[in-house]
Enzyme design. Structure first.
Site, PDB file in Angstrom:
ATOM      1  N   CYS A 190      44.312  35.911  43.980  1.00 11.85           N
ATOM      2  CA  CYS A 190      43.339  34.873  43.334  1.00 11.85           C
ATOM      3  C   CYS A 190      43.555  33.304  43.867  1.00 11.85           C
ATOM      4  O   CYS A 190      44.636  33.021  43.884  1.00 11.85           O
ATOM      5  CB  CYS A 190      43.791  34.659  41.548  1.00 11.85           C
ATOM      6  SG  CYS A 190      42.600  33.624  40.736  1.00 11.85           S
ATOM      7  N   ARG A 195      31.749  41.778  43.297  1.00 12.19           N
ATOM      8  CA  ARG A 195      30.558  40.899  42.833  1.00 12.19           C
ATOM      9  C   ARG A 195      29.392  41.325  43.266  1.00 12.19           C
ATOM     10  O   ARG A 195      28.202  41.162  42.506  1.00 12.19           O
ATOM     11  CB  ARG A 195      30.510  39.607  43.612  1.00 12.19           C
ATOM     12  CG  ARG A 195      31.727  38.726  43.068  1.00 12.19           C
ATOM     13  CD  ARG A 195      31.739  37.221  44.192  1.00 12.19           C
ATOM     14  NE  ARG A 195      31.901  37.502  45.448  1.00 12.19           N
ATOM     15  CZ  ARG A 195      31.561  36.924  46.546  1.00 12.19           C
ATOM     16  NH1 ARG A 195      30.797  35.811  46.289  1.00 12.19           N
ATOM     17  NH2 ARG A 195      31.825  37.086  47.665  1.00 12.19           N
TER      18      ARG A 195
END
Length: 331
Positions: A84, A209
């Site tokens: 992240c 995504r």
């Protein structure tokens, strides 16, 4: 995929051919303090398996306890986030920051692997800075510490989601470890997936995504079907089901705001006029959104009825005995 990979998203991915789905990242600190919203991420439905639940944190002992909770919740894999790039995560010493602290990263993986019988996987970026090759140093050490598989998104934390994923780095990682490596980043079509697999030697690809509001991409990647894209009725039906299932999971108050970003993802790509998406965003309730979608695509009703008939009974969800669930959906 934080704020995206809710249960409804994962279950949809399984229906469209994903071999494995993963939760959004779960804070080990939130689990340690029995935060109700964090515990809600551990809801597991019967049709999600195989499922990885991803945890993040910087303290080995706390991560080990979180892993035990993940196992008790019914996950098939414990995934550790070392990728992240978001500041609020990295400033705590978690996420991609751990690629610059190999000793701590290995201690976390070792503690987690010793605490559960499930396979432990690790999701990484290439490193913090552009051009970093930290993943090639840390990756083999994580395997020695107990990681059963590695996933590499070969962008730096500094890049966030800009530029291109450098899968030459993925190929190098594959050559250095004797466990399966999953390639993540810019996998949006079957042709791209085949190219990445062929040039890297990776065991699988991860789609993130590219599947937002577009589960049909998964089907096209897996078996080449549906390259022409879905009909308006199919799009409306999947969005309606997604809305209803998200409300069931999160409750109307949270879901109404959470879902707004999904309207653009589903209705874009020329599927519906832009003005229609804007209209949905401005509606106050999800019931109004569903009503407008049915009006715009009447043929969606039959598809929704079929999809809902195939859903498992919510009573089959695995809930930890001590999990307070009143806010996070009903129950």
């Amino acid at each position: 995929m934080a704020g995206v990979s809710v249960q409804a998203f994962r279950r949809q991915g399984r229906r469209y051919g994903a071999g494995l789905v993963c939760s959004e990242m779960v804070s080990c600190a939130g689990l340690e303090h029995r935060n109700e919203r964090t515990l809600g991420y551990l809801r597991v439905a019967r049709d999600e398996h195989p499922l990885a639940i991803q945890i993040f944190g910087s303290e080995p002992g706390v991560m080990a306890e979180a892993a035990r909770m993940v196992a008790a919740a019914g996950a098939d894999i414990v995934d550790i986030n070392f990728g992240c790039p978001v500041r609020k995560v990295t400033k705590t010493g978690a996420g991609a920051t751990l690629l610059e602290d190999p000793d701590r990263a290995c201690a976390i993986v070792g503690a987690v692997a010793e605490s559960v019988e499930l396979p432990v996987s690790v999701k990484m970026r290439r490193g913090l800075e552009n051009g970093s090759r930290a993943c090639l140093v840390v990756g083999p050490r994580l395997v020695e510490a107990g990681a059963a598989t590695l996933t590499l998104h070969p962008r730096s934390a500094q890049q966030m989601y800009t530029g291109e994923a450098d899968h030459a780095l993925t190929a190098e990682l594959v050559s250095l470890v004797d466990v399966p490596v999953v390639a993540s980043g810019d996998v949006t079509s079957r042709a791209r997936a085949q190219s990445v697999l062929a040039t890297t030697g990776a065991a699988a690809v991860m789609v993130g995504r590219g599947a937002q509001g577009n589960p049909w991409a998964l089907r096209e990647i897996v078996d080449g079907a549906g390259a022409a894209g879905p009909s308006r009725e199919e799009v409306a039906a999947e969005l309606i089901l997604f809305v209803r299932e998200t409300v069931r999971e999160l409750g109307e108050h949270r879901a109404a705001g959470f879902l707004k970003k999904f309207y653009g993802w589903y209705l874009g790509r020329g599927r519906f006029p832009r003005a229609f998406k804007q209209e949905l965003v401005q509606l106050d309730t999800t019931e109004e959104v569903v009503t407008r979608l049915f009006a715009a695509a009447p043929g969606a009703a039959e598809i929704v009825e079929r999809l809902e008939a195939e859903l498992p009974d919510p009573a089959d969800e695995i809930l930890l005995d001590s999990m307070p669930i009143s806010i996070y959906g009903g129950g």
